[in-house]
Design a protein around this motif. Structure first.
Motif, PDB file in Angstrom:
ATOM      1  N   ILE A  77     -54.855  -1.651 -15.496  1.00  0.00           N
ATOM      2  CA  ILE A  77     -55.358  -1.043 -14.343  1.00  0.00           C
ATOM      3  C   ILE A  77     -54.880  -1.897 -12.770  1.00  0.00           C
ATOM      4  N   LYS A  78     -55.394  -3.148 -13.286  1.00  0.00           N
ATOM      5  CA  LYS A  78     -55.439  -3.879 -12.393  1.00  0.00           C
ATOM      6  C   LYS A  78     -53.669  -4.583 -11.762  1.00  0.00           C
ATOM      7  N   GLU A  79     -53.076  -4.867 -12.560  1.00  0.00           N
ATOM      8  CA  GLU A  79     -51.736  -4.490 -12.399  1.00  0.00           C
ATOM      9  C   GLU A  79     -51.201  -3.888 -11.646  1.00  0.00           C
ATOM     10  N   VAL A  80     -51.321  -2.568 -11.081  1.00  0.00           N
ATOM     11  CA  VAL A  80     -51.451  -1.700 -10.925  1.00  0.00           C
ATOM     12  C   VAL A  80     -51.909  -1.729  -9.079  1.00  0.00           C
ATOM     13  N   ASP A  81     -53.174  -1.607  -9.136  1.00  0.00           N
ATOM     14  CA  ASP A  81     -54.103  -2.393  -8.622  1.00  0.00           C
ATOM     15  C   ASP A  81     -53.710  -2.931  -7.707  1.00  0.00           C
ATOM     16  N   LEU A  82     -52.881  -4.436  -8.167  1.00  0.00           N
ATOM     17  CA  LEU A  82     -52.214  -5.010  -6.899  1.00  0.00           C
ATOM     18  C   LEU A  82     -50.970  -4.691  -7.101  1.00  0.00           C
ATOM     19  N   TRP A  83     -50.190  -4.098  -7.361  1.00  0.00           N
ATOM     20  CA  TRP A  83     -48.566  -3.753  -6.339  1.00  0.00           C
ATOM     21  C   TRP A  83     -48.859  -2.516  -5.476  1.00  0.00           C
ATOM     22  N   ILE A  84     -49.852  -1.748  -6.011  1.00  0.00           N
ATOM     23  CA  ILE A  84     -50.320  -0.589  -4.272  1.00  0.00           C
ATOM     24  C   ILE A  84     -51.077  -1.703  -3.331  1.00  0.00           C
ATOM     25  N   ALA A  85     -52.151  -2.531  -3.902  1.00  0.00           N
ATOM     26  CA  ALA A  85     -52.518  -3.040  -2.560  1.00  0.00           C
ATOM     27  C   ALA A  85     -50.858  -4.233  -1.855  1.00  0.00           C
ATOM     28  N   GLU A  86     -50.179  -4.598  -3.042  1.00  0.00           N
ATOM     29  CA  GLU A  86     -49.354  -5.501  -1.975  1.00  0.00           C
ATOM     30  C   GLU A  86     -48.094  -4.481  -0.985  1.00  0.00           C
ATOM     31  N   ALA A  87     -48.172  -2.807  -1.692  1.00  0.00           N
ATOM     32  CA  ALA A  87     -47.439  -1.974  -1.007  1.00  0.00           C
ATOM     33  C   ALA A  87     -47.838  -1.889   0.204  1.00  0.00           C
ATOM     34  N   VAL A  88     -48.920  -1.098   0.203  1.00  0.00           N
ATOM     35  CA  VAL A  88     -49.912  -1.100   1.555  1.00  0.00           C
ATOM     36  C   VAL A  88     -49.530  -1.875   2.639  1.00  0.00           C
ATOM     37  N   THR A  89     -49.720  -3.046   2.583  1.00  0.00           N
ATOM     38  CA  THR A  89     -48.736  -4.304   3.445  1.00  0.00           C
ATOM     39  C   THR A  89     -47.643  -4.013   4.313  1.00  0.00           C
ATOM     40  N   LEU A  90     -47.260  -4.549   2.737  1.00  0.00           N
ATOM     41  CA  LEU A  90     -45.372  -3.858   2.824  1.00  0.00           C
ATOM     42  C   LEU A  90     -45.315  -3.249   4.072  1.00  0.00           C
ATOM     43  N   VAL A  91     -46.276  -1.942   3.397  1.00  0.00           N
ATOM     44  CA  VAL A  91     -45.288  -0.637   4.379  1.00  0.00           C
ATOM     45  C   VAL A  91     -46.674  -0.669   6.088  1.00  0.00           C
ATOM     46  N   ARG A  92     -47.123  -1.333   5.935  1.00  0.00           N
ATOM     47  CA  ARG A  92     -47.621  -1.251   7.236  1.00  0.00           C
ATOM     48  C   ARG A  92     -47.110  -2.619   8.066  1.00  0.00           C
ATOM     49  N   ASP A  93     -46.285  -3.309   7.467  1.00  0.00           N
ATOM     50  CA  ASP A  93     -45.881  -4.296   8.418  1.00  0.00           C
ATOM     51  C   ASP A  93     -43.956  -3.905   8.473  1.00  0.00           C
ATOM     52  N   LYS A  94     -43.682  -2.700   7.842  1.00  0.00           N
ATOM     53  CA  LYS A  94     -42.422  -2.557   7.863  1.00  0.00           C
ATOM     54  C   LYS A  94     -41.569  -3.183   7.362  1.00  0.00           C
ATOM     55  N   GLN A  95     -42.051  -3.848   6.222  1.00  0.00           N
ATOM     56  CA  GLN A  95     -41.016  -5.051   5.339  1.00  0.00           C
ATOM     57  C   GLN A  95     -40.850  -3.773   4.070  1.00  0.00           C
ATOM     58  N   TRP A  96     -39.712  -2.967   4.595  1.00  0.00           N
ATOM     59  CA  TRP A  96     -39.369  -1.642   3.728  1.00  0.00           C
ATOM     60  C   TRP A  96     -38.373  -2.016   2.839  1.00  0.00           C
ATOM     61  N   GLU A  97     -37.442  -3.525   2.544  1.00  0.00           N
ATOM     62  CA  GLU A  97     -37.040  -3.715   1.442  1.00  0.00           C
ATOM     63  C   GLU A  97     -37.754  -4.334   0.089  1.00  0.00           C
ATOM     64  N   ASP A  98     -38.821  -5.362   0.965  1.00  0.00           N
ATOM     65  CA  ASP A  98     -40.166  -5.867  -0.397  1.00  0.00           C
ATOM     66  C   ASP A  98     -41.040  -4.304  -0.470  1.00  0.00           C
ATOM     67  N   ALA A  99     -41.233  -3.817   0.231  1.00  0.00           N
ATOM     68  CA  ALA A  99     -41.825  -2.468   0.262  1.00  0.00           C
ATOM     69  C   ALA A  99     -41.249  -1.360  -1.258  1.00  0.00           C
ATOM     70  N   ILE A 100     -39.843  -1.195  -1.396  1.00  0.00           N
ATOM     71  CA  ILE A 100     -38.924  -0.681  -2.098  1.00  0.00           C
ATOM     72  C   ILE A 100     -39.263  -1.088  -2.936  1.00  0.00           C
ATOM     73  N   SER A 101     -39.260  -1.991  -3.627  1.00  0.00           N
ATOM     74  CA  SER A 101     -38.904  -2.901  -4.796  1.00  0.00           C
ATOM     75  C   SER A 101     -40.169  -3.355  -5.759  1.00  0.00           C
ATOM     76  N   LYS A 102     -41.761  -2.927  -4.697  1.00  0.00           N
ATOM     77  CA  LYS A 102     -43.043  -3.088  -5.500  1.00  0.00           C
ATOM     78  C   LYS A 102     -42.705  -1.149  -5.919  1.00  0.00           C
ATOM     79  N   MET A 103     -42.795  -0.149  -5.224  1.00  0.00           N
ATOM     80  CA  MET A 103     -42.443   0.720  -5.376  1.00  0.00           C
ATOM     81  C   MET A 103     -41.555   1.090  -6.571  1.00  0.00           C
ATOM     82  N   GLU A 104     -40.412   0.256  -6.822  1.00  0.00           N
ATOM     83  CA  GLU A 104     -39.803   0.185  -7.986  1.00  0.00           C
ATOM     84  C   GLU A 104     -40.786  -0.029  -9.208  1.00  0.00           C
ATOM     85  N   VAL A 105     -41.322  -1.259  -9.116  1.00  0.00           N
ATOM     86  CA  VAL A 105     -42.109  -1.503 -10.044  1.00  0.00           C
ATOM     87  C   VAL A 105     -43.365  -0.507 -10.418  1.00  0.00           C
ATOM     88  N   LEU A 106     -43.626   0.083  -9.625  1.00  0.00           N
ATOM     89  CA  LEU A 106     -44.942   0.761 -10.090  1.00  0.00           C
ATOM     90  C   LEU A 106     -44.638   2.160 -10.747  1.00  0.00           C
TER      91      LEU A 106
END
Length: 125
Positions: A77-106
């Protein structure tokens, strides 16, 4: 002697039914979560996602994890929490490539975690 055999059979049936129920609940929770993930994944891939889209994933996960806390290890559960938190930050900063990789892991986690709860030979031994 007969009571012992009946008690053993009853416990075995309860364990089997409980295992089937657990597998069903975990599958259902992750199927619904995967649906939300895939929608947001497409938006991130198109670079049209907003912070609210990723917050919707986070909110969905918070709802699902209320049930999952009783069924799966807290580390997963904590692992999913962390990946989502990172995705939130990356989308906010419009870092699309990194955000897509986080979503792929999720998405991969949402497929793999339920597999560990299936009633299979590899999960029993």
């Amino acid at each position: 002697m007969v009571k012992t055999i009946i008690s053993t059979i009853c416990v075995g049936v309860l364990l089997l039914v409980g295992s089937i129920w657990e597998c069903h609940v975990v599958d259902k929770q992750f199927d619904e979560f995967s649906g939300v993930l895939n929608v947001v994944y497409e938006k991130i891939d198109d670079q049209t996602a907003t912070i609210d889209d990723v917050y919707s994933v986070q909110k969905c996960w918070l709802d699902k994890k209320q049930t999952l806390h009783a069924l799966i290890p807290h580390t997963e559960i904590k692992e999913v929490d962390l990946w989502i938190a990172e995705a939130v930050t990356l989308v906010r900063d419009k870092q699309w490539e990194d955000a897509i990789s986080k979503m792929e892991v999720l998405i991969e986690l949402s497929e793999q975690i339920p597999q560990t709860f299936k009633i299979r030979f590899s999960n029993i031994f």
